[in-house]
Each structure stands twice: as structure tokens, then as C-alpha cells.
Write an enzyme that holds these catalytic residues in place. Structure first.
Site, PDB file in Angstrom:
ATOM      1  N   LYS A   1       5.740   4.834  -6.878  1.00  0.00           N
ATOM      2  CA  LYS A   1       4.895   4.495  -5.727  1.00  0.00           C
ATOM      3  C   LYS A   1       5.656   4.809  -4.442  1.00  0.00           C
ATOM      4  CE  LYS A   1       2.141   0.569  -3.984  1.00  0.00           C
ATOM      5  NZ  LYS A   1       1.737  -0.838  -4.240  1.00  0.00           N
TER       6      LYS A   1
ATOM      7  N   SER B   1      -3.199  -1.693  -4.352  1.00  0.00           N
ATOM      8  CA  SER B   1      -2.738  -0.552  -3.590  1.00  0.00           C
ATOM      9  C   SER B   1      -1.996   0.510  -4.410  1.00  0.00           C
ATOM     10  CB  SER B   1      -1.825  -1.026  -2.459  1.00  0.00           C
ATOM     11  OG  SER B   1      -0.663  -1.644  -2.983  1.00  0.00           O
TER      12      SER B   1
ATOM     13  N   SER C   1      -1.614  -5.627  -6.628  1.00  0.00           N
ATOM     14  CA  SER C   1      -1.604  -4.168  -6.483  1.00  0.00           C
ATOM     15  C   SER C   1      -1.162  -3.356  -7.693  1.00  0.00           C
ATOM     16  CB  SER C   1      -0.736  -3.771  -5.295  1.00  0.00           C
ATOM     17  OG  SER C   1      -1.498  -3.889  -4.133  1.00  0.00           O
TER      18      SER C   1
HETATM   19  N1  GLN Z   1      -4.908  -6.030  -2.060  1.00  0.00           N
HETATM   20  C1  GLN Z   1      -3.991  -7.034  -1.627  1.00  0.00           C
HETATM   21  C2  GLN Z   1      -3.731  -6.872  -0.157  1.00  0.00           C
HETATM   22  O1  GLN Z   1      -4.420  -6.124   0.440  1.00  0.00           O
HETATM   23  C3  GLN Z   1      -2.736  -6.950  -2.402  1.00  0.00           C
HETATM   24  C4  GLN Z   1      -1.952  -5.768  -2.070  1.00  0.00           C
HETATM   25  C5  GLN Z   1      -0.696  -5.701  -2.838  1.00  0.00           C
HETATM   26  O2  GLN Z   1      -0.556  -6.328  -3.904  1.00  0.00           O
HETATM   27  N2  GLN Z   1       0.248  -4.963  -2.326  1.00  0.00           N
HETATM   28  O3  GLN Z   1      -2.874  -7.457   0.421  1.00  0.00           O
END
Ligand code: GLN
Length: 464
Positions: free
Chosen positions: A59, A134, A158
Site C-alpha cells: 500500500k 482505503s 481499511s
Molecule cells: N474508512 C475509514 C476512514 O475513512 C477507515 C479508513 C482506514 O481504515 N484507514 O477513516
């Protein structure tokens, strides 16, 4: 085959490149891939220990020395870290090949990979749908056979949510199990690096390499790392499994609900004892998260000001330069988080929001502590719905935030949780979430493996 020397690592790389050639134009999972460099590295004399000579995709928020690491943001354009994250160092030590940087929501803010400044990644099961986020690039790459294994980060879901939406396995370990050194910080008290893979065994193998104490991360745990593979085949007879009532909300997709209920039956068939349990404060988890996470993000993102990293927009004076750089460098969602976070931390509101959220977080942790006195594991959906259409939620942040409702509690409590494929709802993959006690990754993997062995959802591949 590699171990038996029937193939070489180059063959694996070439087959991945061929696949990428075939589908990447449609999937758009990678934002950086230097094929020549990858091949060169594989040919070079590497470490003596080549026990894990496998390509691993990374990532874009995990630092790889001298390779673009941009968190899919404009503000990090041109930034090449001078060092490897600890997880990368550990992978190199066992002969792994670092294979390209995967797309993500900018700074990991999002659940759909649409907030990337570079491109929108598509769900291999249906290219008009989001892959989740994400870590959407990592999930889509694995699901489309463009990667064998991938690393992601999970601050509020994410890893697990995109894994669920793309029909693969995603594992967030306990907070402190894997070093965060070299992970570009978003919500420091919430996030963990974890694994995305096609099956549970692969996740166990990858976790084995990256887990363990690191003196460069003061939050990493000194607890010894068990041999995860040893646990996989032990079965789950006699396991006490809790089904939290609060996870079966009214907005739950019908197909998702049915798949989870079927999965519960499979666990019972394997000899586990499933009972309904309560996590009464989990209804506050989303609200608590969207105070704490932006608070930490606003503070962590202060460092991107045009001086030390990436983008710099020259202006007459220093403050104008900061302003201009941040104005052009950050996307809309990043700005929203910075403003929210700064607000909840500001004098006069700190007590009302931030410190209150921390108190409710404590209650959520207590809920888990109590149910884990009676249960070994919990079962729940990973996401309330399968993937949605690209564009459907991007203008409605609250709708987007709601998609994390089932994954966020594990981050607030720091406990390990995995998502495994458990079927489909209207043609799109559904994920089953298994949550465990802190530092009991082996039990989570053991249960996930037992489930996986008695189904074949993980063998179904997206036809692309
Ligand atoms: N979707 C969640 C957020 O927008 C979690 C994102 C993540 O786990 N990095 O914060």
C-alpha cells in the site's frame, strides 16, 4: 513449486506482469510499478535466507526506500523515503520481492479508494463498482490475480472492508503486533499494518514475517509471536463464539444477513457453540471514531507543509507558502478531516468532544473485555452492504462513513479481526468478520481456516 525448484521467482514475476498487462488497464490497482527494477532485484544476489521468495505488493502509505511513497496524495509528489518501513525490512530479510505500490484513498481517508489523487481503482467482480477502501488497490490487485500477497493498513476497517468487497481475505492484527515504523501515520492510536491474500494460510504466512517487537515503534508489543501455521489445522471444536446483536442493524443488506447466518451454521457444524451477546456501547463507535481519527489525522498531517516532504508551492513569504502547498496538495476529504480534527481539539471544544470520545472509547473496550470473558471469538458481518457503484457515495461523506460501522469497534479496542469470503449478494462478494482477544491472532486464524476449509468461497475468482 518454488521450493521444489520447479520454477524460479522470475517465473512468478513474469506471470504477474503478464496478468497485469491483461487487466490492469481496467482495474487500476497500482500507482507505481517498476517492472525492470523488480526483475533486477530478483536476479541480484539477495539475502541468504530465501524462505519467503514471494512478491508482495505494498500500500502506498508504507515506506519503501527510494521508491515513490505518496499515500495517493499530491502533497507527497516527489517524495522518496530514505528508509524502509520495518515490515519491508523484515520482508527483504527473508527474500521477498517488493512488488509495486497500490492505490488507496488519500492518506487512507475513505472506504472506496475514490479519494486517491491519481486514479479510481475498480472492483474486479464488477468494474462499475468500488473495491472498498482505503486499501482498495491492494484488495483489487489480489482479487484480480495481479498480486500474490499485499500489505494494507487498517485504521477503521481499511483492510477488512476492501477484502470483503473484493472477495478475499484481509487481516488486521492486534494493535502493537506489527511495527508501524515507516507507516505514514493517519490515526496513530488506531491503525495497524496487516495482510491481504487469497486464503487464510497466506495471511498467516505473511503475518509470521511482519509480526513482532520493534524497538523503533514504542507501541509495538514485546510479546512473543507464536507459530501461526501450527494452529491452523486444530479445528474449533468447543470454541465459544459470540454473535453480537448490535451488528444486525436495520440497514443490513438482506444478502449479507443471509450469508452471515449461513456462516454461523457452518461454525456450529464444526463444533463451535454460538450464542447471542451484547456490545451495548458499539452504537457510539462510529461517532467516537470520527472524533478521534480526524483529531489524530489533523495532528499527524501538520508535517506536510512544503518544507520537509514532497510538494512545495513557492510564495512570497513562509506562511503563504504553507497555505498554498496545503491548499493544492490535499484533496477534499483530507481537508475535511483536518478541519474536523482541528475543531475537536481546539480550546473550548476539547473537553466536549475529544476527551468525551476517549471516555466512550473506554466503555467500548470494556464491552469487548466482558464478552471475551465468556467467548473465544465473535462473528459479525464485515460490511453492512456489498460493494456500491463508483460515484454513489462520494458526495455524501456520512453515507461513506457508515460503511465502516462494523469494522471500527475493533480499531477502537485494538483487537485482531479478519474478514473471509462467505458468499455473494446479488453477484458481489460478502465478507464474514471474525474478531478475537488481543494478541490471540492464532485463534482468529484457526477459526477462519476451519471455516474456509469447509466452504469454497475463497476459491471463486472474479472473471475479468
Ligand atoms: N474508512 C475509514 C476512514 O475513512 C477507515 C479508513 C482506514 O481504515 N484507514 O477513516
Amino acid at each position: 513449486m518454488l521450493k521444489k525448484k520447479e520454477i524460479q521467482v522470475e517465473d512468478i514475476l513474469l506471470s504477474l506482469f503478464a496478468r497485469i498487462e491483461e487487466v490492469e488497464e481496467r482495474v487500476k490497482a497500482y500507482i507505481f510499478l517498476d517492472k525492470e527494477k523488480i526483475l533486477k532485484e530478483a536476479k541480484q544476489e539477495r539475502k541468504k535466507d530465501l524462505s519467503f521468495e514471494i512478491p508482495v505488493s505494498v500500500k502506498d502509505n508504507i515506506c519503501v526506500e527510494n521508491e515513490p511513497t505518496r499515500c495517493a496524495s499530491r502533497i507527497l509528489e516527489g517524495f522518496k523515503p530514505p528508509y524502509d518501513a520495518t515490515v519491508i525490512k523484515r520482508l527483504r530479510q527473508v527474500g521477498a520481492i517488493l512488488f509495486g505500490k497500490t492505490n488507496m484513498d488519500e492518506f487512507a481517508f475513505g472506504s472506496s479508494t475514490e479519494t486517491s489523487a491519481y486514479q479510481i481503482t475498480r472492483n474486479p467482480w464488477n468494474l462499475e463498482y468500488v473495491p472498498g477502501g482505503s486499501s482498495g488497490g491492494s484488495a483489487a490487485a489480489v482479487a484480480a490475480d495481479e498480486a500474490i500477497l499485499a500489505l494494507g493498513s487498517d485504521t477503521g476497517g481499511s483492510i477488512r472492508q476492501p477484502a470483503a468487497l473484493c472477495g478475499i481475505v484481509g487481516f488486521k492484527p492486534t494493535y502493537g503486533r506489527v511495527s508501524r515504523y515507516g507507516l505514514i501515520a493517519f490515526g496513530s492510536s488506531l491503525e495497524q499494518i496487516g495482510t491481504l491474500s487469497k486464503d487464510v494460510r497466506d495471511s498467516a504466512l505473511l503475518l509470521q514475517v511482519i509480526a513482532g517487537f520493534d524497538e523503533q515503534d514504542s507501541t509495538s508489543s514485546p510479546l512473543p509471536v507464536p507459530d501461526y501455521l501450527k494452529y491452523l489445522e486444530k479445528g474449533i471444536k468447543g470454541f465459544r463464539i459470540g454473535i453480537p446483536e448490535e451488528y444486525f442493524i436495520s440497514g443490513l443488506d438482506k444478502g449479507v444477513k443471509e450469508r452471515i447466518e449461513e456462516a454461523i451454521k457452518v461454525f456450529e457444524g464444526l463444533g463451535a457453540k454460538c450464542t447471542r451477546v451484547h456490545l451495548p456501547h458499539s452504537k457510539y463507535a462510529l461517532a467516537v471514531y470520527y472524533i478521534i481519527a480526524p483529531a489524530e489525522a489533523s495532528s499527524n498531517l501538520l508535517r506536510f507543509d512544503g518544507v520537509e516532504y514532497g510538494l512545495r508551492k513557492e510564495e512570497k513569504d513562509l506562511f503563504r507558502m504553507y497555505e498554498k502547498t496545503r491548499e493544492e496538495g490535499f484533496g477534499k476529504e483530507a481537508k475535511r478531516r483536518i478541519i474536523l480534527g482541528t475543531y475537536v481539539l481546539s480550546k473550548g471544544y476539547y473537553e466536549q468532544y475529544y476527551s468525551r470520545a476517549e471516555k466512550v472509547r473506554r466503555l467500548i473496550i470494556e464491552d469487548f473485555r466482558k464478552v471475551f470473558e465468556e467467548c473465544d471469538l465473535l462473528l459479525a458481518p464485515t460490511s453492512p452492504t456489498p460493494a456500491w457503484k463508483i460515484g454513489e457515495k462520494i458526495d455524501n461523506p456520512l453515507q461513506m462513513y457508515l460503511s465502516d460501522i462494523f469494522t471500527i469497534p475493533a480499531n477502537l479496542a485494538g483487537i485482531p479481526a479478519i474478514s473471509v469470503p462467505c458468499g455473494f449478494s446479488e453477484g458481489l462478494p460478502v465478507g464474514l468478520q471474525i474478531l478475537g482477544r488481543s494478541f490471540e491472532e492464532e485463534k482468529v486464524l484457526q477459526a477462519a481456516y476451519a471455516y474456509e476449509q469447509s466452504t469454497d468461497w475463497h476459491r471463486q475468482r472474479a472473471k475479468i
